[in-house]
Write an enzyme that holds these catalytic residues in place. Structure first.
Site, PDB file in Angstrom:
ATOM      1  N   SER A  92       0.787  -1.235   0.000  1.00 55.81           N
ATOM      2  CA  SER A  92       0.000   0.000   0.000  1.00 55.81           C
ATOM      3  C   SER A  92       0.819   1.285   0.000  1.00 55.81           C
ATOM      4  O   SER A  92       0.246   2.369  -0.129  1.00 55.81           O
ATOM      5  CB  SER A  92      -0.955   0.016   1.195  1.00 55.81           C
ATOM      6  OG  SER A  92      -2.078  -0.789   0.932  1.00 55.81           O
ATOM      7  N   GLN A 157      -9.646 -19.201  -2.622  1.00 51.20           N
ATOM      8  CA  GLN A 157      -9.539 -20.375  -3.479  1.00 51.20           C
ATOM      9  C   GLN A 157      -9.322 -20.000  -4.937  1.00 51.20           C
ATOM     10  O   GLN A 157      -8.576 -20.663  -5.668  1.00 51.20           O
ATOM     11  CB  GLN A 157     -10.800 -21.254  -3.333  1.00 51.20           C
ATOM     12  CG  GLN A 157     -10.955 -21.874  -1.966  1.00 51.20           C
ATOM     13  CD  GLN A 157      -9.721 -22.640  -1.526  1.00 51.20           C
ATOM     14  OE1 GLN A 157      -9.145 -23.410  -2.299  1.00 51.20           O
ATOM     15  NE2 GLN A 157      -9.305 -22.439  -0.290  1.00 51.20           N
ATOM     16  N   TYR A 191     -10.802   2.253   5.483  1.00 53.74           N
ATOM     17  CA  TYR A 191      -9.788   1.993   4.467  1.00 53.74           C
ATOM     18  C   TYR A 191     -10.361   1.129   3.351  1.00 53.74           C
ATOM     19  O   TYR A 191     -10.929   0.069   3.598  1.00 53.74           O
ATOM     20  CB  TYR A 191      -8.602   1.289   5.113  1.00 53.74           C
ATOM     21  CG  TYR A 191      -7.351   1.322   4.303  1.00 53.74           C
ATOM     22  CD1 TYR A 191      -6.491   2.410   4.362  1.00 53.74           C
ATOM     23  CD2 TYR A 191      -7.009   0.262   3.475  1.00 53.74           C
ATOM     24  CE1 TYR A 191      -5.327   2.446   3.620  1.00 53.74           C
ATOM     25  CE2 TYR A 191      -5.851   0.287   2.733  1.00 53.74           C
ATOM     26  CZ  TYR A 191      -5.008   1.380   2.809  1.00 53.74           C
ATOM     27  OH  TYR A 191      -3.854   1.401   2.078  1.00 53.74           O
ATOM     28  N   SER A 192     -10.219   1.591   2.118  1.00 55.86           N
ATOM     29  CA  SER A 192     -10.773   0.863   0.982  1.00 55.86           C
ATOM     30  C   SER A 192      -9.781   0.850  -0.168  1.00 55.86           C
ATOM     31  O   SER A 192      -9.525   1.878  -0.801  1.00 55.86           O
ATOM     32  CB  SER A 192     -12.096   1.489   0.519  1.00 55.86           C
ATOM     33  OG  SER A 192     -12.565   0.836  -0.654  1.00 55.86           O
ATOM     34  N   GLY A 333       2.689  -0.683   4.155  1.00 51.52           N
ATOM     35  CA  GLY A 333       2.336  -1.532   3.039  1.00 51.52           C
ATOM     36  C   GLY A 333       2.436  -2.985   3.421  1.00 51.52           C
ATOM     37  O   GLY A 333       3.411  -3.406   4.040  1.00 51.52           O
TER      38      GLY A 333
END
Length: 384
Positions: A92, A157, A191-192, A333
């Site tokens: 990030s 998955q 946070y998105s 990050g």
């Protein structure tokens, strides 16, 4: 460090190969300097012993010099030591580069911060109560849009089936928009990563170039960042780099997850860099070399995140208090295999730490990466 700032959630673990166990007590090595920095040495040692990281490095820089401190190993099989000139995935911390690019476009009057996202991406943000006509560019960059984070819905998955698969950002955005907003735009903070996928798409729409091309042209080349890349779909990390590992649960074996397709993170967290380059970037950013004064002020106009440590979030840039007084600016990050944190003060000090383990088995690594940066920024000089 705020857990929800990570580029990839701890649930997303790619089990490419299982590595051997770590030996106890890795050495801590300073490449320059003779000053006694016991606290920083202690924190770095802790990152690679009790916290469980294979290796760690911290690069410190100010106007008088540059120094690096390493601990542990870059590869748990060969036992090769961590190199101070390593490149690594920065997760990030990519958001600082994306936000800087958007704000440069704001400075050129090609983007308006408080304009609706719909102006630049018509029809893209729609569905289940999400509406680009009611969300501004500023809200995307500051995580106040209410748009859900796509990482909450990305199937482990599906990723495990093909860890080198390409992920289209539109598909990831639509995955998030299949769910209702977290809150009404502008009324909260959450946070998105989805917001930064949209910011990357906005850059492409406005300029006609990918976000990676614009970051290279506007930031990487002018600053001569020789180890910084926007990799696209490339799974390899150029140059010397540590292996990246994950530990999906307590007492679980280490998993080597160095090779992934970073399009799973895209403009929210795909970039590669080094401690040297990140310090140069952070210094240039906070001291006004990359943005005009008006845009830098907007970037540094923060709002509380709700964290008890006093962190506040601007536009792709976070402020945190220092134990020695004042603030530092930066970002954390976390992407599969690597955890990073970088910070800079406005008086010319920078520090970047990296551990080649993410996710780890506890929150101790989060705490100690932050402690390492704060300790380094509070020292009198960068010699280690």
């Amino acid at each position: 460090m705020i857990k929800h700032q990570r580029a990839l959630s701890g649930v997303l673990v790619l089990a490419v190969a299982v590595a051997g166990a770590l030996a106890a007590g890795p050495a801590v090595t300073a490449s320059t300097g003779t000053a006694d920095h016991d606290r920083l040495h202690e924190v770095m040692h802790r990152l690679t012993t009790v916290d469980g990281g294979p290796g760690a490095l911290i690069r410190v820089r100010d106007r008088r010099g540059d120094a690096v401190l390493t601990s542990g190993v870059a590869d748990v099989t060969s036992r090769a030591p961590m190199r101070g000139d390593s490149s690594f995935r920065i997760g990030s911390m990519t958001k600082m580069f994306v936000a800087t690019t958007v704000l440069q476009l704001v400075g050129k009057r090609r983007v308006v911060l408080d304009a609706p996202v719909e102006r630049y991406l018509p029809g893209v943000v729609r569905g289940h109560g999400n509406d680009g006509r009611a969300i501004t560019v500023r809200q995307l960059l500051q995580h106040t849009s209410g748009i859900p984070d796509y990482l909450n819905y990305l199937s482990l998955q599906k990723v495990l089936k093909d860890p080198l698969a390409h992920h289209d950002p539109h598909d990831l955005v639509n995955m998030a928009l299949a769910h209702p907003p977290t809150f009404k735009p502008g009324t909260g903070w959450s946070y998105s990563n989805t917001g930064y996928l949209l910011a990357g798409m906005l850059i492409e729409k406005v300029t006609g170039h990918t976000y990676g091309q614009e970051i290279r042209r506007r930031i990487i080349k002018p600053l001569r960042l020789r180890q910084t890349y926007v990799p696209g779909d490339a799974s390899a990390i150029p140059g010397p780099h540590p292996r990246g590992y994950a530990r999906p649960g307590q007492d679980a074996p280490l998993m080597d997850i160095t090779a992934i397709n970073p399009s799973v993170a895209g403009p929210s967290g795909s970039m590669i860099s080094s401690g040297t380059d990140l310090n140069r970037f952070l210094g240039a950013l906070v001291r006004g070399r990359l943005l005009r004064p008006a845009q830098l002020r907007e970037m540094m106009r923060t709002r509380p995140t709700g964290s008890p440590d006093g962190s506040a979030y601007g536009l792709g840039l976070e402020s945190d208090p220092l134990p020695c007084g004042g603030l530092y600016w930066g970002h954390d990050g976390g992407i599969l295999g690597y955890q990073t944190l970088g910070g800079a003060t406005v008086d010319g000090r920078q520090a970047t730490v990296m551990v080649n383990l993410y996710p780890g088995e506890s929150d101790a690594q989060d705490h100690d990466t932050k402690t390492a940066v704060q300790t380094a920024l509070c020292e009198d000089r960068p010699s280690l």
